[in-house]
Design a protein around this motif. Structure first.
Motif: not given
Length: 659
Positions: A153-174
């Motif tokens: 039931d989730k929606t998330k916007v993420l950065w594609n962090d190619q250096i760390s190899g792990v996506p970084e959270l931008v927003s998960a909404g309200p």
């Protein structure tokens, strides 16, 4: 508050309750009516039907519902019309008319009434976003791209962090509600994110993805932004199917097309959003924004463009040209024509014979139109040959060159972005295919590269130079989805690597062409059970896996688009020339980010190590404090218990080599 949130996060995912949907577009509320008792209710209903039928469409008394309370009417009624159009007419013609000498009635649609009821009591001044805020993600110092995921039931916007190899959270909404229980879609240039809901669409934007606008459209199932991001097209299917064109800035309904039975896709925007065209049975209707009036013909008549036997049409990506093709019928050949808009002048017309199918492919710069034509044998529907028919749009008279591939049925044609090269894929044996790369030279086609593959589909990287071929598994679980990575250099095709993604049903390049996402997405409409292996993988353009996201219920993933570069060709060449001198600077920045990420991991591990030893000391002390209690239960001390065991060492010989 924190504890409650942690408990909610730890609970296993539960399917959201079903949403009850009903279409209210054909219902209106009539208010400011006389108040009567039960004895005069039927008489008042008859008078209402007579008055409204005289002003608008005829209605039956059975369509009027009058709420009663304590043997008295409430001064309003609900009326159900046979169609949405009749309800709209009633609102337009009956609102404000005199019912009698004392009552002037108000007629509003039920949708409008719901909107008014949801309006806050206190006025809140809308926030005006600057372009720097709306485009802030483009200024990321590390040149990263964003993507959105829908799972559980989730929606998330993420950065594609190619250096760390792990996506970084931008927003998960309200924080106080689920962002959406349906799907999401980026605007054409990535400025906005649209979320679909049972009653309409919500637009989000800015650095923190704040709510910017709502569009009411019950049962909306699809949408498309105009290329200029000034307008929005929404669609609902089913028995009350309709298309609505909205002004994205004001939220105004510019025009509604109701009762259109054609599926999603009959409306297409032109390159700059100034026109939108609709494909009909034997015609193309052309509308101009923002007024959404039909474009006039040369005689000043607002009529559709008649195209008998129309199959499909496509806009040029850079100018107001429409290409369309017609099917062959009896003695009348098929044809491909190119028409200017809005003058409707036909600037090119090519006849086709023995045609089984035709697909039009515009080059992204609009310089060429290549039509992939499949011909058939005489008096048969069996495919025979494939033809590559090239229209040279910028040359005088729009000359046409045709290349025939004998005894070949091309499966797909795909342009390399912003290039004069394209690739075609066709079968050469069972489960074996060939990719041929063609280049347009002067007014001819020349084959410049080829490769053998086991995959049916082609997808170019947005910046060109690299492409993949891929296969989706054929509707069965635990089947291999294959991706083969290729590089095109100096006309030669080089295979880089081949990868497998089980049950894969989606692939998509990021805007830079450096990374590719492959995913196994579940059908959101069916609310299917959790599926093993659903999720996504991020690859480099060389086929190196850098991240895997696994989810039990994974519905959607999509890269955030970027607007077209505003640099001239000369400026782009200057940037490319300076890349060598800037390489060391960026490498230093990458090393710094990697070092900071490593130090953060080491710090986290040190904290975890200290916590681990703290627990060891805690339980060691507890062990020592309970020694006497254990001795009374076991009848011996810990030392005596250890002495009961003997350590025996036995040598074992193994023959390593015999000579």
């Amino acid at each position: 508050e924190t504890k409650v949130r942690e408990i909610k996060e730890s609970n296993s995912y539960k399917e959201p309750p079903p949403v009850f949907e009903m279409n209210w577009s054909n219902r209106v509320i009539v208010s400011n009516l006389p108040v009567v008792g039960n004895e005069k209710k039927d008489l008042l209903v008859k008078v209402i039907a007579k008055v409204l039928s005289k002003a608008a469409h005829p209605i039956d008394t059975q369509a009027i519902e009058m709420p009663m309370q304590d043997n008295s009417s409430q001064g309003f009624v609900f009326i159900t019309y046979p169609s949405e159009e009749e309800a709209k007419t009633a609102v337009q013609k009956c609102n404000g008319i005199n019912f009698d000498k004392k009552h002037q009635i108000t007629v509003v649609s039920l949708e409008e009434f719901q909107r008014l009821m949801e309006t806050p009591d206190e006025y809140k001044e809308p926030r005006i976003y600057s372009q720097s805020e709306l485009k802030s993600w483009l200024t990321d110092s590390r040149g990263r791209d964003q993507f959105v995921v829908r799972f559980e039931d989730k929606t998330k916007v993420l950065w594609n962090d190619q250096i760390s190899g792990v996506p970084e959270l931008v927003s998960a909404g309200p924080e106080d509600r689920v962002w959406t229980d349906r799907f999401v879609k980026w605007s054409s240039q990535g400025t906005y994110l649209a979320t679909l809901h049972s009653r309409g669409v919500v637009i989000w934007g800015g650095p923190g993805f704040e709510e910017m606008m709502r569009f009411s459209h019950n049962g909306v199932s699809n949408l498309e932004f105009s290329p200029c991001e000034r307008y929005l097209l929404t669609y609902s299917g089913g028995f009350s199917s309709k298309y609505i064109v909205w002004d994205l800035m004001t939220g105004e309904d510019l025009r509604t097309f109701s009762g259109i039975e054609e599926p999603w896709g009959v409306f297409k925007w032109n390159f700059d959003g100034n026109y939108i065209a609709r494909k009909g049975e034997g015609f193309i209707s052309l509308f101009e924004t923002p007024g959404m009036g039909m474009v006039e013909d040369p005689d000043g008549n607002k009529v559709p463009i008649a195209v008998p036997d129309l199959v499909d049409f496509a806009w040029s990506p850079i100018q107001n040209l429409i290409s369309f093709n017609t099917k062959e019928r009896e003695a009348k050949p098929a044809s491909i024509r190119i028409m200017k808009v809005p003058s409707r002048e036909i600037v090119s017309n090519k006849m086709l014979f023995d045609v089984l199918g035709c697909k039009m492919h515009w080059q992204s710069n609009g310089e060429y139109l290549v039509n992939l034509i499949t011909t058939k044998h005489k008096n048969s529907t069996a495919p025979k040959d494939s033809q590559l028919q090239t229209f040279f749009i910028k040359k005088k008279g729009i000359p046409v060159d045709t290349v025939t591939l004998p005894n070949t049925v091309v499966i797909q044609l795909a342009w390399e972005p912003a290039s004069n090269k394209f690739a075609v894929n066709y079968s050469i044996a069972q489960l074996t295919y060939r990719v041929d790369v063609y280049q347009i030279q002067s007014e001819n086609l020349k084959k410049v590269g080829e490769a053998e593959t086991r995959n049916r589909s082609i997808l170019w990287a947005p910046q060109g130079g690299n492409f993949i071929t891929f296969n989706y598994p054929q509707m069965k679980q635990n089947a291999e989805g294959k991706i083969t990575f290729y590089s095109l250099k100096q006309g030669n095709v080089y295979e880089i690597d081949e990868k497998v993604h089980m049950n894969m049903n989606h692939v998509e390049w990021d805007p830079s062409g450096r990374y590719l996402i492959s995913a196994y997405q579940q059908d959101l409409s069916t609310h299917s059970q959790p599926t093993q292996g659903s999720g996504f993988v991020i690859w480099t353009c060389q086929g190196v896996e850098i991240y895997t996201g696994a989810y039990e219920k994974f519905y959607q993933i999509s890269w955030r688009p970027r607007p077209k570069s505003m640099l001239s060709e000369e400026d782009e060449k200057k940037v490319e020339a300076s890349l060598t001198s800037l390489a060391e600077k960026y490498e230093q920045e990458d090393r710094k980010v990697k070092r900071e990420a490593r130090e953060a991991r080491e710090k986290e591990q040190a904290v975890m190590k200290q916590e681990f030893f703290r627990h060891i000391e805690k339980y060691k002390k507890r062990w020592e404090d309970t020694a006497s209690e254990r001795a009374s239960i076991l009848g011996c001390t810990d030392e005596e218990s250890r002495q009961r065991w003997k350590k025996i060492t036995e040598p074992v010989e193994t023959i390593i080599k015999v000579e």
